[in-house]
Design an enzyme around this catalytic site. Structure first.
Site, PDB file in Angstrom:
ATOM      1  N   ASP A  33      30.141  86.463 -42.607  1.00 34.74           N
ATOM      2  CA  ASP A  33      31.356  85.818 -43.109  1.00 34.74           C
ATOM      3  C   ASP A  33      31.580  86.230 -44.568  1.00 34.74           C
ATOM      4  OD1 ASP A  33      33.057  83.024 -42.196  1.00 34.74           O
ATOM      5  OD2 ASP A  33      33.060  83.570 -44.327  1.00 34.74           O
ATOM      6  N   ASN A  94      35.817  76.465 -34.777  1.00 33.51           N
ATOM      7  CA  ASN A  94      36.969  75.653 -35.156  1.00 33.51           C
ATOM      8  C   ASN A  94      38.139  76.013 -34.253  1.00 33.51           C
ATOM      9  OD1 ASN A  94      35.603  74.456 -37.347  1.00 33.51           O
ATOM     10  ND2 ASN A  94      35.976  76.275 -38.585  1.00 33.51           N
ATOM     11  N   GLU A 102      41.362  78.946 -39.173  1.00 36.79           N
ATOM     12  CA  GLU A 102      42.223  79.771 -40.025  1.00 36.79           C
ATOM     13  C   GLU A 102      42.570  81.100 -39.370  1.00 36.79           C
ATOM     14  OE1 GLU A 102      40.005  80.051 -43.637  1.00 36.79           O
ATOM     15  OE2 GLU A 102      40.268  77.917 -44.068  1.00 36.79           O
ATOM     16  N   VAL A 103      41.592  81.690 -38.708  1.00 37.51           N
ATOM     17  CA  VAL A 103      41.821  82.999 -38.084  1.00 37.51           C
ATOM     18  C   VAL A 103      42.008  82.800 -36.573  1.00 37.51           C
ATOM     19  CG1 VAL A 103      40.893  85.301 -37.679  1.00 37.51           C
ATOM     20  CG2 VAL A 103      40.430  84.140 -39.851  1.00 37.51           C
ATOM     21  N   HIS A 107      36.119  82.689 -32.690  1.00 39.63           N
ATOM     22  CA  HIS A 107      34.884  83.077 -33.368  1.00 39.63           C
ATOM     23  C   HIS A 107      33.937  81.902 -33.445  1.00 39.63           C
ATOM     24  CE1 HIS A 107      37.916  81.815 -36.327  1.00 39.63           C
ATOM     25  NE2 HIS A 107      36.920  81.308 -37.040  1.00 39.63           N
ATOM     26  N   HIS A 109      30.900  80.484 -35.812  1.00 39.41           N
ATOM     27  CA  HIS A 109      30.159  80.570 -37.057  1.00 39.41           C
ATOM     28  C   HIS A 109      28.702  80.245 -36.716  1.00 39.41           C
ATOM     29  CE1 HIS A 109      33.757  80.096 -39.802  1.00 39.41           C
ATOM     30  NE2 HIS A 109      34.256  79.548 -38.708  1.00 39.41           N
TER      31      HIS A 109
END
Ligand code: DGP
Length: 122
Positions: A33, A94, A102-103, A107, A109
């Site tokens: 990240d 998320n 946000e993206v 994904h 993390h």
């Protein structure tokens, strides 16, 4: 919602934007990240175009789902943070507005290398 082909992870997958790669196979790409929250902060993304976990679970093939789950374990072992060869980590995905995504490319993390603290902050 339609997948946005211009999101930053799509650009990383196409090789248009560089990343600090950790692992890659047929199904996933993993990289660090850009703004790490703890000592180790890796991201694992599927190679297919999926907006979030719900999109993935509804539309991905069994092979892609298996590939992503296996990819996560491969990366955590590679980083020595898995429960097999390290002290553990937190996996977070998320999703959407309330999830703080946000993206808009699915994904996970993977955060570890030290105690990551409480699951959710006030
Ligand atoms: P999320 O809020 O769950 O959508 O997390 C997006 C994460 O992506 C955030 O922790 C920062 C990271 N990120 C954003 N842009 C880049 C980039 O260009 N390169 C890398 N390596 N990470 C990025």
């Amino acid at each position: 919602m339609k997948y946005d082909d211009n999101n930053i992870f799509a650009k990383i997958l196409r090789g248009e934007v560089p990343c600090d790669k950790i692992y890659e196979d047929e199904y996933v790409l993993s990289f660090y990240d850009v703004s790490p929250q703890r000592k180790i902060h890796a991201l694992v993304i599927p190679k297919g175009q999926y907006i979030d976990l719900d999109d993935f679970n509804e539309n991905a093939s069994k092979e892609e789902i298996h590939g992503l789950m296996k990819g996560i374990s491969t990366v955590t072992k590679k980083l020595n943070i898995s429960s097999k060869n390290g002290k553990g980590y937190r996996a977070i995905s998320n999703i959407g507005e309330n999830g703080g995504q946000e993206v808009p490319h699915l994904h996970f993390h993977l955060i570890g290398g030290e105690n990551v603290g409480k699951m959710v902050q006030k």
